[in-house]
Design an enzyme around this catalytic site. Structure first.
Site, PDB file in Angstrom:
ATOM      1  N   THR A  69       0.838  -1.211   0.000  1.00  0.00           N
ATOM      2  CA  THR A  69       0.000   0.000   0.000  1.00  0.00           C
ATOM      3  C   THR A  69       0.871   1.258   0.000  1.00  0.00           C
ATOM      4  O   THR A  69       1.961   1.249   0.552  1.00  0.00           O
ATOM      5  CB  THR A  69      -0.876  -0.022   1.273  1.00  0.00           C
ATOM      6  OG1 THR A  69      -1.825  -1.061   1.112  1.00  0.00           O
ATOM      7  CG2 THR A  69      -1.574   1.295   1.523  1.00  0.00           C
ATOM      8  N   ARG A 116     -14.090  -8.092   0.622  1.00  0.00           N
ATOM      9  CA  ARG A 116     -13.235  -7.679   1.756  1.00  0.00           C
ATOM     10  C   ARG A 116     -12.725  -6.238   1.586  1.00  0.00           C
ATOM     11  O   ARG A 116     -12.286  -5.840   0.523  1.00  0.00           O
ATOM     12  CB  ARG A 116     -12.064  -8.648   1.864  1.00  0.00           C
ATOM     13  CG  ARG A 116     -11.103  -8.361   3.022  1.00  0.00           C
ATOM     14  CD  ARG A 116      -9.904  -7.539   2.605  1.00  0.00           C
ATOM     15  NE  ARG A 116      -8.979  -7.330   3.708  1.00  0.00           N
ATOM     16  CZ  ARG A 116      -7.983  -6.456   3.682  1.00  0.00           C
ATOM     17  NH1 ARG A 116      -7.773  -5.725   2.609  1.00  0.00           N
ATOM     18  NH2 ARG A 116      -7.186  -6.305   4.719  1.00  0.00           N
ATOM     19  N   GLY A 158     -10.120  -3.421   3.534  1.00  0.00           N
ATOM     20  CA  GLY A 158      -9.118  -3.244   4.590  1.00  0.00           C
ATOM     21  C   GLY A 158      -9.225  -1.884   5.246  1.00  0.00           C
ATOM     22  O   GLY A 158     -10.255  -1.205   5.155  1.00  0.00           O
ATOM     23  N   ASP A 159      -8.150  -1.482   5.879  1.00  0.00           N
ATOM     24  CA  ASP A 159      -8.156  -0.222   6.622  1.00  0.00           C
ATOM     25  C   ASP A 159      -7.914   1.009   5.737  1.00  0.00           C
ATOM     26  O   ASP A 159      -8.303   2.120   6.100  1.00  0.00           O
ATOM     27  CB  ASP A 159      -7.048  -0.236   7.690  1.00  0.00           C
ATOM     28  CG  ASP A 159      -5.665  -0.425   7.060  1.00  0.00           C
ATOM     29  OD1 ASP A 159      -5.535  -1.300   6.168  1.00  0.00           O
ATOM     30  OD2 ASP A 159      -4.731   0.298   7.431  1.00  0.00           O
ATOM     31  N   THR A 190      -0.065   1.236   6.796  1.00  0.00           N
ATOM     32  CA  THR A 190       0.036   0.069   5.918  1.00  0.00           C
ATOM     33  C   THR A 190       0.251  -1.162   6.781  1.00  0.00           C
ATOM     34  O   THR A 190       0.955  -1.100   7.785  1.00  0.00           O
ATOM     35  CB  THR A 190       1.189   0.211   4.906  1.00  0.00           C
ATOM     36  OG1 THR A 190       1.272  -0.999   4.151  1.00  0.00           O
ATOM     37  CG2 THR A 190       2.526   0.480   5.579  1.00  0.00           C
ATOM     38  N   GLY A 191      -0.375  -2.267   6.397  1.00  0.00           N
ATOM     39  CA  GLY A 191      -0.214  -3.482   7.182  1.00  0.00           C
ATOM     40  C   GLY A 191      -1.454  -4.348   7.098  1.00  0.00           C
ATOM     41  O   GLY A 191      -2.265  -4.194   6.176  1.00  0.00           O
ATOM     42  N   GLY A 218      -4.742  -4.979   7.469  1.00  0.00           N
ATOM     43  CA  GLY A 218      -5.813  -4.010   7.648  1.00  0.00           C
ATOM     44  C   GLY A 218      -6.815  -4.318   8.741  1.00  0.00           C
ATOM     45  O   GLY A 218      -7.300  -3.410   9.432  1.00  0.00           O
TER      46      GLY A 218
END
Ligand code: ASP
Length: 345
Positions: free
Chosen positions: A198, A226, A228-229, A249-250, A252
């Protein structure tokens, strides 16, 4: 044995911190970017890839810096930097984003302006070349904050943003990663290399206003819609002139549960934490839930910091003192020294 485990756990839960507070005089402006965190270790990247990624990060920094240098807004700078990274196939955003389980690309992006906490976000878009610019249009030209899928694509066309066929975003390397993901006996929920690509940017401009932007393809093999964050305001992105601007980033799911970006800003407002302390604390708490990843943060005072609990994070920052980029966790000290020198000089 127990002691070893304990030491291991402590090491794992200590975020690899980088940049110190940029103490002293406030820089006229600052831009910090990331291109994803994860198991990015020496020896995993070829020397050519390493060079290519550093050059791409530097190029994005140069583009965003030019905006800030000429007195442009933090909002314009983060959008400009992220657009560069979206076009670069080395990162999981725009062209080169990861594939869904069904073999398509679905982008997520969000942007926020610290001046008035206006925000815009999109999820599951398929044809907009620059999802970050679509997020900005949502913020500026619609009464809403968050649009999804077909509706977001339709709004994008109505706004006259550049459209491309979904295939334009496809790259052979991401196709290979999807095949590998699918060939696993039970599809795991996180990126196969545990490498989150990301992209994001945070900036403070000459007037002391902050902004944040984040753009992604999500996770390889994502399905069932799905999200994510990254497109979630408060999780992957937040900006508030009273506190800071954050892009994450990671993994989520954990960033959503922790409310990472907002939580860091809240700590800055309601505790005596420095930006580094606030970010490290929140990353540690997110890690305690089981998540990995990192954040970039700037404050209206001009601090620019990273915090991550993975072996590496593609990252860089710029101020009138110069630009620096880094990949591996152990580059911290070197970077700190050069940034500190730059600030004095
Ligand atoms: N945070 C992103 C997501 O969970 C992935 C990434 O950072 O690369 O969708």
């Amino acid at each position: 044995m127990r002691l070893l485990l304990l030491i291991g756990a402590l090491l794992m839960s200590t975020p690899a911190v980088a940049q110190p507070q940029n103490q002293g005089e406030r820089p006229a402006w600052r831009l910090v970017i990331h291109g994803g965190a994860g198991v990015i270790e020496r020896g995993r990247l070829t020397p050519e890839k390493d060079r290519e990624i550093r050059a791409a990060l530097d190029h994005a920094l140069a583009t965003g810096s030019a905006v800030l240098e000429r007195g442009g807004s933090a909002l314009d700078a983060v959008e400009a930097a992220v657009r560069e990274l979206e076009d670069n196939p080395n990162f999981n955003a725009g062209r080169g984003a990861v594939f869904t389980y069904d073999g398509t690309i679905e982008h997520d992006a969000s942007i926020m302006d610290g001046r008035d906490r206006r925000a815009g976000a999109v999820t599951g878009t398929s044809n907009t070349r620059h999802p970050i610019s679509l997020a900005r249009r949502v913020m500026e030209n619609s009464p809403h904050v968050f649009l999804r899928g077909l509706g977001a694509d339709q709004f994008s066309r109505e706004q006259g943003l550049e459209q491309v066929p979904n295939e334009w975003f496809h790259t052979p390397e991401r196709r290979r990663q999807l095949e590998e993901f699918r060939s696993r006996p039970s599809a795991e929920s996180f990126d196969i290399d545990l490498k989150y690509g990301t992209v994001g940017a945070v900036a403070v401009d000459r007037e002391g206003h902050v902004a944040a932007a984040t753009s992604t393809g999500g996770l390889t093999g994502k399905r069932w819609g799905r999200i994510g964050d990254s497109p979630i305001i408060g999780a992957g992105t937040y900006a508030d002139d009273r506190a800071c601007a954050v892009s994450a980033t990671g993994a989520g799911e954990f960033f959503i549960r922790e409310g990472v970006a907002h939580e860091i800003c809240a700590r800055l407002r309601f505790t005596n934490d420095t930006a580094q302390e606030a970010a490290d604390t929140v990353i540690r708490e997110m890690h305690a839930l089981g998540g990995t990843g990192g954040v970039i943060v700037v404050t209206p005072r001009g601090d620019g910091i990273y915090s991550f609990n993975t072996p590496g994070m593609y990252r860089g920052q710029a101020s009138p003192a110069g630009r620096s980029v880094a990949i591996y966790g152990d580059e911290e000290n070197q970077e700190t020294v050069s940034a500190a020198r730059g600030e004095r000089g």
